[in-house]
Scaffold this active site. Structure first.
Site, short mmCIF file in Angstrom:
data_model
loop_
_atom_site.label_atom_id
_atom_site.label_comp_id
_atom_site.label_asym_id
_atom_site.label_seq_id
_atom_site.Cartn_x
_atom_site.Cartn_y
_atom_site.Cartn_z
N GLY A 75 -3.19 -8.93 9.76
CA GLY A 75 -3.90 -7.89 9.02
C GLY A 75 -4.60 -6.89 9.92
N HIS A 82 2.68 7.23 8.03
CA HIS A 82 2.03 7.02 6.74
C HIS A 82 0.52 7.18 6.87
CE1 HIS A 82 1.29 4.57 2.87
NE2 HIS A 82 1.77 5.75 2.55
N ASP A 83 -0.15 7.45 5.75
CA ASP A 83 -1.60 7.57 5.68
C ASP A 83 -2.13 8.76 6.49
OD1 ASP A 83 -1.95 5.12 4.07
OD2 ASP A 83 -1.21 4.13 5.88
N HIS A 97 -4.92 1.40 11.73
CA HIS A 97 -5.42 2.75 11.46
C HIS A 97 -6.46 3.23 12.45
CE1 HIS A 97 -3.95 2.63 7.03
NE2 HIS A 97 -3.07 3.18 7.83
N GLY A 121 4.30 -2.38 10.74
CA GLY A 121 3.41 -2.64 9.61
C GLY A 121 4.18 -3.19 8.42
N SER A 135 7.20 -1.80 1.62
CA SER A 135 8.05 -0.74 2.17
C SER A 135 9.32 -1.31 2.78
CB SER A 135 7.29 0.09 3.20
OG SER A 135 6.63 -0.75 4.12
N ASP A 147 3.28 2.53 10.19
CA ASP A 147 2.38 2.17 9.09
C ASP A 147 1.58 0.92 9.49
OD1 ASP A 147 1.21 2.39 6.59
OD2 ASP A 147 2.83 1.33 5.55
N PHE A 153 0.82 -1.21 0.00
CA PHE A 153 0.00 0.00 0.00
C PHE A 153 0.85 1.26 0.00
CE2 PHE A 153 -2.17 -3.41 2.34
CZ PHE A 153 -3.29 -3.57 1.53
N SER A 189 2.58 -4.60 17.99
CA SER A 189 3.52 -3.49 18.12
C SER A 189 3.70 -3.00 19.57
CB SER A 189 3.06 -2.37 17.19
OG SER A 189 3.62 -1.16 17.50
N1 SAH Z 1 4.06 -1.08 5.08
C1 SAH Z 1 3.20 -1.94 4.28
C2 SAH Z 1 1.72 -1.82 4.61
C3 SAH Z 1 1.34 -2.11 6.03
S1 SAH Z 1 -0.39 -2.45 6.19
C4 SAH Z 1 3.42 -1.66 2.79
O1 SAH Z 1 4.32 -0.92 2.42
O2 SAH Z 1 2.69 -2.20 1.96
C5 SAH Z 1 -0.59 -2.47 7.92
C6 SAH Z 1 -0.02 -3.69 8.62
O3 SAH Z 1 -0.05 -3.40 10.02
C7 SAH Z 1 -0.83 -4.99 8.45
O4 SAH Z 1 0.00 -5.99 7.90
C8 SAH Z 1 -1.27 -5.36 9.88
O5 SAH Z 1 -1.19 -6.74 10.17
C9 SAH Z 1 -0.29 -4.59 10.73
N2 SAH Z 1 -0.78 -4.22 12.05
C10 SAH Z 1 -1.93 -3.57 12.35
N3 SAH Z 1 -2.01 -3.37 13.67
C11 SAH Z 1 -0.89 -3.91 14.23
C12 SAH Z 1 -0.40 -4.02 15.57
N4 SAH Z 1 -1.05 -3.52 16.60
N5 SAH Z 1 0.78 -4.64 15.75
C13 SAH Z 1 1.48 -5.16 14.72
N6 SAH Z 1 1.08 -5.07 13.42
C14 SAH Z 1 -0.10 -4.45 13.19
MG MG Z 2 0.06 2.69 4.99
#
Ligand code: SAH
Ligand code: MG
Length: 223
Positions: A82, A176-177, A151, A53, A59, A148, A26, A131
């Site tokens: 996810g 990001h976002d 959300h 993320g 990324s 990242d 993304f 995280s």
């Molecule tokens: N950086 C990636 C996109 C990340 S999408 C790219 O470049 O495409 C967001 C990711 O954050 C997802 O894979 C999801 O599993 C992870 N995520 C969401 N909440 C989280 C949390 N609390 N701890 C760890 N990972 C998390």
């Molecule tokens: Mg993002």
């Protein structure tokens, strides 16, 4: 010591950019280039580059290559199940990254293929976990934090609260976002609110903005 501004923009080699664009994920190319330049700038601190993320490693490819160039290590954290908006039935769901046995999202195998194909496995430590839990047991400083992950306000705030204290003075915080206008993005404005929170703390100074990516430098003590 302060990481130099990303203005002198080092760019990834074409094969790295190809691996980035070939990976599921993304992040558009313009933001990827800004991410890479910031990672190389922060890498001069000689500290690890941290990402929250991983997803399928899009990324991460850029962070790993920047880490290699700087002689540091990239660390990427994800539970690989996810985010809310990636679950079945939601806008960002991809049925190819579901574990057929469990029927749950599992982006870890795809991530590992991405990194292997890019020849970057040796430059990344992948941490599978939530995280805030990882941040709570994390011992050292990092020179770069790229947020990242989830959300929701809960997740975005927890990422900031967990990782910003580990960021060295002069290091870079990337979010990001970030969508200042609520009509722009379905996944909401929690990252925007965290960006405002970071600036309001007085601990960060904005360096640059590219698309929805914001680059801040840690310049103050409070978080
Ligand atoms: N950086 C990636 C996109 C990340 S999408 C790219 O470049 O495409 C967001 C990711 O954050 C997802 O894979 C999801 O599993 C992870 N995520 C969401 N909440 C989280 C949390 N609390 N701890 C760890 N990972 C998390
Ligand atoms: Mg993002």
């Amino acid at each position: 010591m302060t990481a130099p501004a990303a203005a002198s923009a080092p760019a990834p080699k074409p094969e790295i950019l190809d691996a980035f664009t070939a990976a599921k994920g993304f992040m558009p190319v313009d933001e990827g280039l800004a991410l890479y330049a910031a990672a190389v700038a922060a890498g001069s601190l000689g500290l690890p580059l941290l990402e929250v993320g991983t997803y399928c490693g899009r990324s991460t490819v850029l962070l790993a290559d920047a880490a290699r160039a700087c002689g540091v290590t990239a660390i990427t954290v994800d539970h690989h199940r996810g985010s809310e908006e990636q679950q079945p039935g939601w806008e960002y769901h991809d049925a190819e990254v579901v574990d057929p046995e469990l029927g749950l999202m599992d982006t870890l195998p795809t991530f590992r293929r991405t990194l292997h194909r890019a020849g970057l496995e040796d430059h990344v430590i992948a941490v599978v976990g939530r995280s805030p839990q990882v941040a709570a047991v994390w011992g050292g400083q990092v020179g770069f934090v790229f947020v990242d992950g989830g959300h929701t306000d809960e997740h975005a705030n927890a990422d900031y609260e967990g990782w910003a204290p580990h960021l060295a003075q002069g290091g870079l915080l990337l979010i990001h976002d970030v969508f200042p206008d609520p009509v722009d993005e379905f996944t909401g404005q929690a990252p925007y609110r965290v960006y405002l929170r970071a600036l309001a703390s007085g601990a960060f100074t904005e360096v640059s903005a590219t698309g929805s990516l914001r680059v801040l430098r840690r310049t103050g003590a409070g978080i």
